[in-house]
Design a protein around this motif. Structure first.
Motif, PDB file in Angstrom:
ATOM      1  N   GLU A  43       2.312   1.864  -3.457  1.00  0.00           N
ATOM      2  CA  GLU A  43       1.421   2.608  -4.486  1.00  0.00           C
ATOM      3  C   GLU A  43       0.863   4.039  -4.145  1.00  0.00           C
ATOM      4  O   GLU A  43       1.033   4.858  -5.147  1.00  0.00           O
ATOM      5  N   ALA A  44       1.130   4.206  -2.842  1.00  0.00           N
ATOM      6  CA  ALA A  44       0.887   5.699  -2.329  1.00  0.00           C
ATOM      7  C   ALA A  44       1.906   6.532  -2.833  1.00  0.00           C
ATOM      8  O   ALA A  44       1.861   7.703  -3.370  1.00  0.00           O
ATOM      9  N   GLN A  45       3.194   6.117  -2.858  1.00  0.00           N
ATOM     10  CA  GLN A  45       4.376   6.871  -3.300  1.00  0.00           C
ATOM     11  C   GLN A  45       4.561   6.906  -4.787  1.00  0.00           C
ATOM     12  O   GLN A  45       4.759   8.056  -5.353  1.00  0.00           O
ATOM     13  N   LEU A  46       4.111   5.756  -5.664  1.00  0.00           N
ATOM     14  CA  LEU A  46       4.020   5.855  -7.207  1.00  0.00           C
ATOM     15  C   LEU A  46       2.931   6.965  -7.525  1.00  0.00           C
ATOM     16  O   LEU A  46       3.004   7.441  -8.866  1.00  0.00           O
ATOM     17  N   SER A  47       1.872   6.709  -6.643  1.00  0.00           N
ATOM     18  CA  SER A  47       0.611   7.928  -7.015  1.00  0.00           C
ATOM     19  C   SER A  47       0.700   9.379  -6.810  1.00  0.00           C
ATOM     20  O   SER A  47       0.139  10.138  -7.116  1.00  0.00           O
ATOM     21  N   GLY A  48       2.108   9.564  -5.709  1.00  0.00           N
ATOM     22  CA  GLY A  48       2.183  10.829  -5.309  1.00  0.00           C
ATOM     23  C   GLY A  48       1.159  11.476  -4.288  1.00  0.00           C
ATOM     24  O   GLY A  48       0.988  12.676  -4.157  1.00  0.00           O
ATOM     25  N   ASP A  49       0.523  10.322  -3.737  1.00  0.00           N
ATOM     26  CA  ASP A  49      -0.606  10.816  -2.739  1.00  0.00           C
ATOM     27  C   ASP A  49       0.026  11.512  -1.279  1.00  0.00           C
ATOM     28  O   ASP A  49       0.289  10.372  -0.502  1.00  0.00           O
ATOM     29  N   LYS A  55      -1.959  10.505   1.881  1.00  0.00           N
ATOM     30  CA  LYS A  55      -1.968   8.820   2.283  1.00  0.00           C
ATOM     31  C   LYS A  55      -0.580   8.627   2.830  1.00  0.00           C
ATOM     32  O   LYS A  55      -0.611   7.776   3.778  1.00  0.00           O
ATOM     33  N   GLU A  60       0.726  -1.165   0.125  1.00  0.00           N
ATOM     34  CA  GLU A  60      -0.032  -0.050   0.054  1.00  0.00           C
ATOM     35  C   GLU A  60       1.048   1.206  -0.083  1.00  0.00           C
ATOM     36  O   GLU A  60       0.761   2.293  -0.471  1.00  0.00           O
TER      37      GLU A  60
END
Length: 208
Positions: free
Chosen positions: A95-101, A104, A92
């Motif tokens: 995924e947050a790092q890749l999406s730049g969120d 989150k 998780e």
């Protein structure tokens, strides 16, 4: 008073270090070895059990009590639960790092601290069985060293002082079989790992 529950891991670690240091003290090593010889010596002297077979027997006994100690002192269900949660968290977090969120990521960083604390607690829990296993195992190793057959260069190697190992052929038990690892230690490790896997599988004990 000392809180044993709180400081149990530290006490176990210090005890483990003290037991390991006793190996370098010859009077202790020889004294324990000679005391154990009263129990195990007759198997060699009276019944003629080859030394490499004694290593096999003792490694099996070691594997049995090590597995039992771990089974009843480590909460494997909680350990597996913590490992599974950490695996899901890492997925998780990536995924947050890749999406730049960023929102989150900040939330997950707070959760990571709590999960790291759980992992630390599980790591501390393993020191207690380690100390118990070491306490039981050291006398066996001291006895093996006490009765280890040493062979001169001119002596013929037989089952009382040597073993045949894959890739190495016949090697004196006291000689180095691989790098600085003596043949008897290598044989003990092979036997212990093999027997322990069978025991752990039969007792449904997870890996550490």
């Amino acid at each position: 008073m000392v809180d044993l529950k709180k400081h149990g891991a530290t006490i176990a670690l210090l005890f483990t270090l003290l037991v390991m240091l006793s190996y370098s003290v010859e009077p202790i090593r020889v004294g324990v070895g000679s005391a154990m010889d009263a129990l195990l010596g007759p198997l060699l002297d009276v019944y003629g059990v080859p030394f490499f077979v004694m290593i096999l027997i003792l490694s099996g006994i070691t594997g049995l009590y090590s597995s039992l100690v771990q089974k009843y002192t480590i909460d494997y269900e909680r350990m597996q639960d913590v490992q599974a949660k950490m695996k899901d968290f890492q997925k998780e977090f990536r995924e947050a790092q890749l999406s730049g969120d960023e929102k989150k990521i900040k939330k997950l960083e707070g959760k990571r601290d709590r999960m790291m604390q759980d992992q630390l607690e599980m790591s501390k829990q393993q020191f207690q069985p380690m100390a118990i296993i070491l306490l039981l195992s050291v006398p066996i190793f001291f006895w093996l060293l006490f009765r280890l057959p040493h062979t001169g260069a001119s002596e013929v190697l037989d089952l009382t002082n040597a073993i045949v190992l894959p890739f190495f052929g016949k090697v004196a038990l006291a000689a180095n079989a691989f790098w600085v690892v003596p043949a008897w230690i290598l044989w003990y490790m092979i036997c212990s790992l093999t027997i322990s896997q069978v025991i752990r599988k039969s007792l449904n004990i997870g890996g550490i």
